[in-house]
Every structure is written in C-alpha cells, then in structure tokens.
Write an enzyme that holds these catalytic residues in place. Structure first.
Site, PDB file in Angstrom:
ATOM      1  N   ASP A  48      -5.274  -1.100  -7.116  1.00 59.32           N
ATOM      2  CA  ASP A  48      -5.615   0.193  -7.719  1.00 59.32           C
ATOM      3  C   ASP A  48      -5.244   0.346  -9.192  1.00 59.32           C
ATOM      4  O   ASP A  48      -5.575   1.355  -9.817  1.00 59.32           O
ATOM      5  CB  ASP A  48      -4.980   1.332  -6.921  1.00 59.32           C
ATOM      6  CG  ASP A  48      -3.475   1.141  -6.705  1.00 59.32           C
ATOM      7  OD1 ASP A  48      -2.768   0.775  -7.669  1.00 59.32           O
ATOM      8  OD2 ASP A  48      -3.005   1.359  -5.570  1.00 59.32           O
ATOM      9  N   CYS A  74     -26.424  -7.583 -12.047  1.00 55.04           N
ATOM     10  CA  CYS A  74     -26.142  -7.953 -13.433  1.00 55.04           C
ATOM     11  C   CYS A  74     -27.317  -7.592 -14.343  1.00 55.04           C
ATOM     12  O   CYS A  74     -28.475  -7.873 -14.023  1.00 55.04           O
ATOM     13  CB  CYS A  74     -25.865  -9.457 -13.496  1.00 55.04           C
ATOM     14  SG  CYS A  74     -25.530 -10.084 -15.164  1.00 55.04           S
ATOM     15  N   THR A 115       5.516  -1.849   2.043  1.00 56.61           N
ATOM     16  CA  THR A 115       4.711  -2.916   2.650  1.00 56.61           C
ATOM     17  C   THR A 115       5.232  -3.239   4.044  1.00 56.61           C
ATOM     18  O   THR A 115       6.437  -3.259   4.278  1.00 56.61           O
ATOM     19  CB  THR A 115       4.704  -4.197   1.791  1.00 56.61           C
ATOM     20  OG1 THR A 115       4.038  -5.247   2.505  1.00 56.61           O
ATOM     21  CG2 THR A 115       6.104  -4.642   1.411  1.00 56.61           C
ATOM     22  N   SER A 116       4.304  -3.474   4.957  1.00 55.12           N
ATOM     23  CA  SER A 116       4.671  -3.811   6.339  1.00 55.12           C
ATOM     24  C   SER A 116       5.187  -5.236   6.459  1.00 55.12           C
ATOM     25  O   SER A 116       5.782  -5.608   7.461  1.00 55.12           O
ATOM     26  CB  SER A 116       3.446  -3.641   7.246  1.00 55.12           C
ATOM     27  OG  SER A 116       2.422  -4.536   6.853  1.00 55.12           O
ATOM     28  N   ASN A 125      11.142   1.168   3.065  1.00 56.55           N
ATOM     29  CA  ASN A 125       9.941   1.330   3.879  1.00 56.55           C
ATOM     30  C   ASN A 125      10.243   2.309   5.007  1.00 56.55           C
ATOM     31  O   ASN A 125      11.327   2.275   5.591  1.00 56.55           O
ATOM     32  CB  ASN A 125       9.478  -0.008   4.461  1.00 56.55           C
ATOM     33  CG  ASN A 125       7.996  -0.044   4.733  1.00 56.55           C
ATOM     34  OD1 ASN A 125       7.183   0.285   3.867  1.00 56.55           O
ATOM     35  ND2 ASN A 125       7.608  -0.416   5.943  1.00 56.55           N
ATOM     36  N   HIS A 152      -3.885  -9.445  -4.891  1.00 59.29           N
ATOM     37  CA  HIS A 152      -5.188  -9.235  -4.264  1.00 59.29           C
ATOM     38  C   HIS A 152      -6.250  -8.765  -5.248  1.00 59.29           C
ATOM     39  O   HIS A 152      -7.300  -8.267  -4.842  1.00 59.29           O
ATOM     40  CB  HIS A 152      -5.050  -8.240  -3.102  1.00 59.29           C
ATOM     41  CG  HIS A 152      -4.194  -8.747  -1.990  1.00 59.29           C
ATOM     42  ND1 HIS A 152      -3.497  -7.924  -1.125  1.00 59.29           N
ATOM     43  CD2 HIS A 152      -3.888 -10.016  -1.609  1.00 59.29           C
ATOM     44  CE1 HIS A 152      -2.819  -8.662  -0.255  1.00 59.29           C
ATOM     45  NE2 HIS A 152      -3.045  -9.930  -0.533  1.00 59.29           N
ATOM     46  N   ILE A 171       8.932   5.779  -0.782  1.00 57.23           N
ATOM     47  CA  ILE A 171       9.369   5.055  -1.981  1.00 57.23           C
ATOM     48  C   ILE A 171       9.409   5.954  -3.214  1.00 57.23           C
ATOM     49  O   ILE A 171      10.283   5.826  -4.059  1.00 57.23           O
ATOM     50  CB  ILE A 171       8.486   3.798  -2.199  1.00 57.23           C
ATOM     51  CG1 ILE A 171       9.125   2.893  -3.236  1.00 57.23           C
ATOM     52  CG2 ILE A 171       7.061   4.175  -2.550  1.00 57.23           C
ATOM     53  CD1 ILE A 171       8.611   1.487  -3.209  1.00 57.23           C
ATOM     54  N   THR A 205       0.424   5.479  -1.574  1.00 54.88           N
ATOM     55  CA  THR A 205       0.018   6.576  -0.691  1.00 54.88           C
ATOM     56  C   THR A 205       0.406   7.934  -1.275  1.00 54.88           C
ATOM     57  O   THR A 205      -0.309   8.923  -1.081  1.00 54.88           O
ATOM     58  CB  THR A 205       0.629   6.429   0.716  1.00 54.88           C
ATOM     59  OG1 THR A 205       2.044   6.228   0.599  1.00 54.88           O
ATOM     60  CG2 THR A 205       0.021   5.252   1.458  1.00 54.88           C
ATOM     61  N   ALA A 220       0.804  -1.223   0.000  1.00 51.89           N
ATOM     62  CA  ALA A 220       0.000   0.000   0.000  1.00 51.89           C
ATOM     63  C   ALA A 220       0.835   1.271   0.000  1.00 51.89           C
ATOM     64  O   ALA A 220       0.431   2.294  -0.554  1.00 51.89           O
ATOM     65  CB  ALA A 220      -0.940  -0.003   1.208  1.00 51.89           C
TER      66      ALA A 220
END
Length: 238
Positions: free
Chosen positions: A105, A149, A190-191, A213, A120, A231, A27, A23
């Site tokens: 995203d 639908c 990422t954590s 990170n 994901h 990042i 950000t 994530a």
C-alpha cells in the site's frame, strides 16, 4: 515494569532497529487484512481471494482480477497511521535501519520512511508485460476493464507478487542482511503464517525480539517481549 516501559527501554538501547510488518500495520488506516474476522478471506466472492490474487487467475481471468483489485487492493486515499509515522521518525533520528513489509500500500513511504523493503511489491508500480512501459496507480485505477499499454497495447500488470510468483531475490537478500545485523527486531501486524517471508525472523540472533500482534503467532514463545495490542496503539504510546 509494564510492557510499554520495557519496550521504550529496548528502543533506547538500540541503534540498528529493523521493523518487519504485515497487513495488521495498515488496518488502522482502513485497509482490510486477509485473515481476521473482517478480512478478505472471510468475505464472499465468486472466487476465493487467494484464487483471484494468483498468477494463474490473472493470466486467465484478467478482467475479473482487475475488478477485485480495483475494489479491494488499491486504497490510494489511505493515510499513514501512528505506527507508520513513528517508524519514519525512528529512521529519521538514525535508530531504525529498515522497514521490511509484506504490504503493497505504500503507506510507509507516505509517512516518510525511505528505506522500505517491499517483499510483495507495490500498487504504485505497474508495467506493461510486453514492452515494460511503466504506469502509475492513477492510470490503472481510472481505466475500466483491463488496462492496456498505450505504446504496444500489451496488458499492464501491477508490480505485486501474486500467489504462484516468486519474491524478488534481491529484496529477500537485503532483508536477510538487515535482520542479521539488527540489534532489535520489531515484528508487528502479521500472522507469521506466510512463507518465505515469515522465515526471515529466523535470521535474527539478538536479544530484543518484540512481537506486537493481537492474535497468537507461532513465534510468540521466542519473543523477548510480547505485546498483544493494536500496533497503532503501541506506537502512539512511545
């Protein structure tokens, strides 16, 4: 030798780079993460976000799921940042073989990356749970309440992995293969707390493991280079 010089030297020596991100990569594009001070987990809702974003909640409280999902998860107007753009550039010049992302995203693709493994899923793919008919993000976003639908009136579900659902086996398999073959693995934003995704790093056996990170992770001591910066800032400097 400073961190950025070491990082650039590693990039120069590598030809099978894999990037693994979470994530924190998005950000700086205005998309909130989950675990930081301003993240979704630290905001107040009627139900905790991890409950709302679960399979059971989707099935039992579909309208409330979509209320949260549209407000917090779609971000269709978000633009790629420096990290997304630099990774696409590294792919285009033949140095990067894959982007493996926990994000949904689509910003890596917007930036021009072609080989993106979405652990994901993606908000850009949606499907009818009954007949499989596919729907765009725009069609899901514009409907009030639960989207149905147009062919069979079944409930439309985003193609994202909710809590309680399994990751796609083929995607995991390809991610493992790419990491195992990599001569450089860059992990950013990422954590490394969410499994099984975080465990993918264990398949890397090379000597150029770079962790970018701002907050500590359980893998910090294993890194060949640790950069505690945003990042986007790091990728803007290479």
């Amino acid at each position: 030798m400073d961190e950025m010089k070491i990082f650039r030297n590693m990039l120069d020596k590598s030809s099978r780079i894999v990037f693994f991100g979470g994530a924190g990569v998005s950000t700086e594009s205005g998309i909130p993460d989950f675990r930081s001070a301003d993240g979704l987990y630290n905001q107040t809702y009627r139900y905790p976000p991890e409950v709302i974003l679960s399979h059971d909640f989707f099935m039992s409280h579909t309208e409330e799921f979509y209320e949260f999902y549209r407000a917090k998860m779609l971000a269709a107007d978000a633009k790629p940042n420096a990290a997304h753009k630099k990774l696409a550039e590294l792919e285009q010049i033949g140095k990067l073989t894959a982007v493996i992302t926990q994000n949904i995203d689509g910003l890596h693709q917007k930036a021009g990356s072609n080989h993106v493994l979405e652990l994901h899923g993606s908000v850009y793919r949606n499907f009818c749970m009954d007949c499989g008919e596919k729907y765009s993000i725009e069609e899901v976003a514009k409907v009030k309440g639960v989207p149905h639908c147009r062919k069979c009136n079944g409930i439309i579900k985003p193609d994202v992995v909710l809590y309680g659902e399994a990751l796609n086996a083929e995607t995991i398999e390809e991610a493992v293969q790419k990491i195992a073959e990599a001569d450089m693995l860059i992990v950013g934003g990422t954590s490394l707390d969410v499994y099984p995704a975080a465990g993918l790093i264990d398949y890397y056996t090379g000597e150029r493991l770079v962790l970018i990170n701002q907050s500590p992770t359980q893998y910090d001591k294993k890194a060949d280079l640790l950069i505690k910066e945003k990042i986007g800032t790091v990728f803007s400097a290479i």
